[in-house]
Design an enzyme around this catalytic site. Structure first.
Site, short mmCIF file in Angstrom:
data_model
loop_
_atom_site.label_atom_id
_atom_site.label_comp_id
_atom_site.label_asym_id
_atom_site.label_seq_id
_atom_site.Cartn_x
_atom_site.Cartn_y
_atom_site.Cartn_z
N GLU A 192 -8.27 -12.23 -4.60
CA GLU A 192 -7.62 -12.19 -3.29
C GLU A 192 -8.43 -13.05 -2.33
O GLU A 192 -9.61 -13.30 -2.56
CB GLU A 192 -7.60 -10.76 -2.72
CG GLU A 192 -6.77 -9.76 -3.48
CD GLU A 192 -6.82 -8.37 -2.85
OE1 GLU A 192 -7.46 -8.23 -1.77
OE2 GLU A 192 -6.24 -7.44 -3.42
N ASN A 193 -7.80 -13.47 -1.24
CA ASN A 193 -8.55 -14.04 -0.13
C ASN A 193 -8.98 -12.90 0.78
O ASN A 193 -8.24 -11.93 0.97
CB ASN A 193 -7.73 -15.09 0.63
CG ASN A 193 -6.34 -14.60 1.02
OD1 ASN A 193 -5.61 -14.08 0.18
ND2 ASN A 193 -5.97 -14.79 2.27
N ALA A 194 -10.18 -13.01 1.32
CA ALA A 194 -10.72 -11.93 2.15
C ALA A 194 -10.20 -11.97 3.58
O ALA A 194 -10.02 -10.94 4.21
CB ALA A 194 -12.25 -12.00 2.16
N ASP A 223 0.84 -1.20 0.00
CA ASP A 223 0.00 0.00 0.00
C ASP A 223 0.87 1.24 0.00
O ASP A 223 1.73 1.40 0.87
CB ASP A 223 -0.89 0.03 1.25
CG ASP A 223 -1.99 -1.01 1.21
OD1 ASP A 223 -3.00 -0.76 0.55
OD2 ASP A 223 -1.82 -2.07 1.85
N ASP A 280 -7.00 -4.94 9.96
CA ASP A 280 -6.17 -3.74 10.13
C ASP A 280 -5.35 -3.86 11.42
O ASP A 280 -5.91 -3.89 12.52
CB ASP A 280 -7.04 -2.48 10.18
CG ASP A 280 -7.57 -2.08 8.81
OD1 ASP A 280 -7.13 -2.69 7.81
OD2 ASP A 280 -8.41 -1.18 8.73
N HIS A 333 -7.32 5.71 1.35
CA HIS A 333 -8.19 5.50 2.50
C HIS A 333 -7.37 5.43 3.78
O HIS A 333 -6.15 5.30 3.76
CB HIS A 333 -8.99 4.20 2.32
CG HIS A 333 -8.12 2.97 2.19
ND1 HIS A 333 -7.42 2.69 1.04
CD2 HIS A 333 -7.84 1.96 3.07
CE1 HIS A 333 -6.75 1.56 1.20
NE2 HIS A 333 -6.98 1.11 2.42
N HIS A 368 -20.64 -11.27 0.72
CA HIS A 368 -21.32 -12.54 0.45
C HIS A 368 -22.47 -12.83 1.40
O HIS A 368 -23.24 -13.77 1.15
CB HIS A 368 -20.30 -13.68 0.53
CG HIS A 368 -19.58 -13.73 1.85
ND1 HIS A 368 -20.09 -14.40 2.94
CD2 HIS A 368 -18.41 -13.18 2.25
CE1 HIS A 368 -19.26 -14.27 3.95
NE2 HIS A 368 -18.23 -13.53 3.57
N GLU A 374 -11.38 -0.42 -1.76
CA GLU A 374 -12.40 -1.06 -2.59
C GLU A 374 -13.41 -0.05 -3.13
O GLU A 374 -13.71 0.95 -2.47
CB GLU A 374 -13.13 -2.13 -1.76
CG GLU A 374 -12.20 -3.24 -1.31
CD GLU A 374 -12.78 -4.12 -0.21
OE1 GLU A 374 -12.35 -5.27 -0.09
OE2 GLU A 374 -13.66 -3.64 0.55
N THR A 432 -12.45 -10.10 -4.07
CA THR A 432 -12.06 -10.78 -2.83
C THR A 432 -12.93 -12.01 -2.58
O THR A 432 -13.79 -12.35 -3.38
CB THR A 432 -12.16 -9.82 -1.63
OG1 THR A 432 -13.52 -9.40 -1.49
CG2 THR A 432 -11.29 -8.60 -1.84
N LYS A 482 -10.26 -2.76 -7.07
CA LYS A 482 -10.78 -3.84 -6.23
C LYS A 482 -12.26 -3.66 -5.92
O LYS A 482 -12.72 -2.56 -5.64
CB LYS A 482 -9.98 -3.93 -4.93
CG LYS A 482 -10.36 -5.13 -4.07
CD LYS A 482 -9.24 -5.56 -3.12
CE LYS A 482 -8.96 -4.54 -2.05
NZ LYS A 482 -8.07 -5.10 -1.00
#
Length: 548
Positions: A456-458, A127, A175, A167, A376, A259, A418, A371
């Site tokens: 990506e994996n979330a 980032d 985080d 962001h 889900h 995102e 993701t 992104k």
């Protein structure tokens, strides 16, 4: 110490081994002038000069020939829809660059990159935080920590995905540190709180500037879009000779967590909890003004006074509300009006940012990506409530992802999605989740739009089930395969024995298009990519490589 990977697809060969040894001991206090082009020679067959597009569909901007488009938007790492091999990247820690602007734990980073190269990964992702780079004042940019990282990544023959992160870091899933927006931006927000997203009860969210003021000069004479564009332009100018080489991809942040979405489910202070529906974020004065104007334009002035009054609260379930229940207001004329405006504003925001990014990085040789969040929960309900509050107008009757995929394709941008690792059976029944159904829908949308799809994996996962789900998704016949996969995230646990072995096997499987087998304990092919080799190399560096 060198790790060699005979079967690697690396394009870079060191010209001077002596300089490599000297660079390994680079100090954390180094400063850099404007970086010069790399001194590496390119030898691979799929070099920039020889690479060709093999996509079935290619967007060609009006007025440009296909030949010119191919030259300007050459792929930075080899992959096509006819090539099952998928390069794997690994996300670096969120605090890779410190608040003082230096590379964090350079010795540990060096050892970690060496290990990742030995595991066969294509590269890493980092980032580029707005709150770090431009913290000292408008257009006062400090790229020194990123310059250190780029040189180190290049030394190891890896590629780099750089996220333009506009962001805040902190307050969301995963985080581990706090990096707020630049202090001078926070000062403007304190004077005008409507610069940030606001919910119906008046709570302000400082994660990201409200898209409602995208075109208003609210940041000391510049609009937010101009500020983001100036930031990206500064990055290109500083690293001109590296973009398209070691810097293979630029991901454009377009909202919270980078995102393209509204901050509808903030975890900070317990505001939201899974599987809550979240809340609409349209109550700052700029968003309310836009809503009013939209309502007046269609002759429904009374609809523009506020967002839905019956949409519940963050932690509610759909059936708790009149708006999101099975036959709720979402499916009324008013509900359709509101969602068309709310989702349309998000699309407009993404379109403006990606248009700007394309103009800045066009011809650089780097891929552009953006992104989209994998929301889900409540996917198996009619209203798809959690997706609606985030700005994705996806219901039983309306495809919310095809317009996004078409907008990405318009700019030749890869759609990074993701939750690729999740299975339906792992989710709680009351949440009505379907990550698998959602991924299939996005695959179909990108295929229909002609848009490249990456994943990506979330959540942080190390188990074979999660890795296996990503492999299965990639080789699925339901839509687009992946052009790349970025694993979340490099940390101390990743380098633990079993976790590391799972990653190595996953990387090999993705390179083989999902048809690979478990790695042997012995090397019979001379690839240096077997478990025994990797364990031996990791053992030599485990203390330095294990980042905290």
């Amino acid at each position: 110490m060198e790790l060699t990977l005979n079967s690697s697809s690396s394009l870079i060969k060191r010209k001077d081994a002596k300089s490599s040894r000297n660079q390994e001991s680079s100090s954390n206090n180094m400063t850099f002038a404007k970086m010069k082009p790399p001194t590496y020679q390119f030898q691979a067959k799929n070099s920039v000069k020889e690479m060709k597009f093999t996509h079935e569909k290619t967007f060609t901007p009006e007025g440009e020939t296909l030949e010119k488009w191919e030259k300007l938007h050459v792929l930075s790492y080899p992959h096509s829809k006819n090539d099952a091999s998928v390069p794997v990247f690994v996300m670096l820690p969120l605090d890779t660059v410190t608040m003082s602007g230096h590379l964090n734990k350079p010795r540990a980073m060096n050892a970690s990159l060496m290990a990742l190269k030995g595991a066969g990964v294509e590269g890493v992702m980092v980032d580029a935080w707005w709150g770090l780079v431009e913290k000292d004042g408008p257009m006062n940019y400090n790229w020194e920590g990123y310059a250190e990282l780029i040189q180190m990544v290049q030394k190891h023959g890896l590629k780099l995905q750089v996220v333009m992160s506009f962001h805040q870091c902190g307050g969301n899933v995963g985080d581990s540190c706090s990096i707020p927006l630049p202090p001078w931006v926070l000062e403007e927000i304190s004077k005008n709180p409507d610069l940030v997203y606001t919910d119906k009860s008046g709570r302000r969210n400082p994660e990201y500037i409200s898209l409602g003021c995208d075109s208003v000069p609210v940041l000391r004479g510049r609009t937010p879009i101009q500020v983001y564009s100036d930031f990206m332009r500064s990055f290109r100018e500083r690293f001109e000779g590296y973009i398209g080489g070691v810097i293979a991809e630029i991901q454009v942040g377009m909202g919270p967590c980078g995102e393209l979405r509204y901050p509808s489910y903030p975890e900070s202070n317990g505001t939201w909890r899974f599987p809550g529906i979240g809340e609409f974020q349209c109550y700052d004065k700029y968003m309310k003004s836009s809503l009013q104007a939209y309502a007046e334009s269609i002759g429904k002035t009374n609809w523009g006074t506020s967002g839905p009054h019956d949409a519940g609260e963050y932690k509610n379930l759909p059936e708790d509300t009149e708006f999101f229940r099975r036959d709720g207001t979402w499916n009324s004329e008013y509900g359709k009006f509101f969602m068309e405006w709310y989702s349309g504003k998000l699309l407009e925001h993404g379109d403006q940012l990606l248009s700007s990014a394309k103009g800045i990085f066009q011809g650089s040789g780097a891929k552009l990506s953006g992104k989209v969040a994998g929301i889900h929960w409540h996917y198996n309900t009619r209203s798809h409530a959690a997706e609606l509050t985030a700005g994705y107008y996806n219901t039983r009757n309306h495809d919310g992802y095809l317009p996004i995929a078409k907008m990405f394709n318009k700019h030749g941008v890869v759609l990074n999605f993701t939750c690729m690792e999740m299975k339906d059976g792992e989710q709680p029944e009351h949440a009505n989740c379907s990550p698998e159904g959602l991924v299939k829908q996005v695959q179909n949308a990108t295929r229909q739009a002609g848009t490249e799809l990456a994943g990506e994996n979330a959540l942080e996962r190390y188990d074979s089930s999660a890795f296996g789900q990503v492999v299965a998704t990639n080789r699925s016949d339901s839509g687009n395969g992946l052009t790349a996969f970025t694993y979340l995230r490099m940390n101390k646990r990743l380098f633990e024995g079993q976790n590391w072995q799972q990653l190595v096997e996953f990387v090999k499987n993705m390179k083989e298009g999902g048809h690979g087998r478990r790695l042997s304990k012995e090397d019979t092919t001379g690839s240096d990519l077997y478990v025994g080799f990797v364990k031996g190399k990791i053992a030599e560096n485990v203390e330095e490589a294990a980042l905290v």
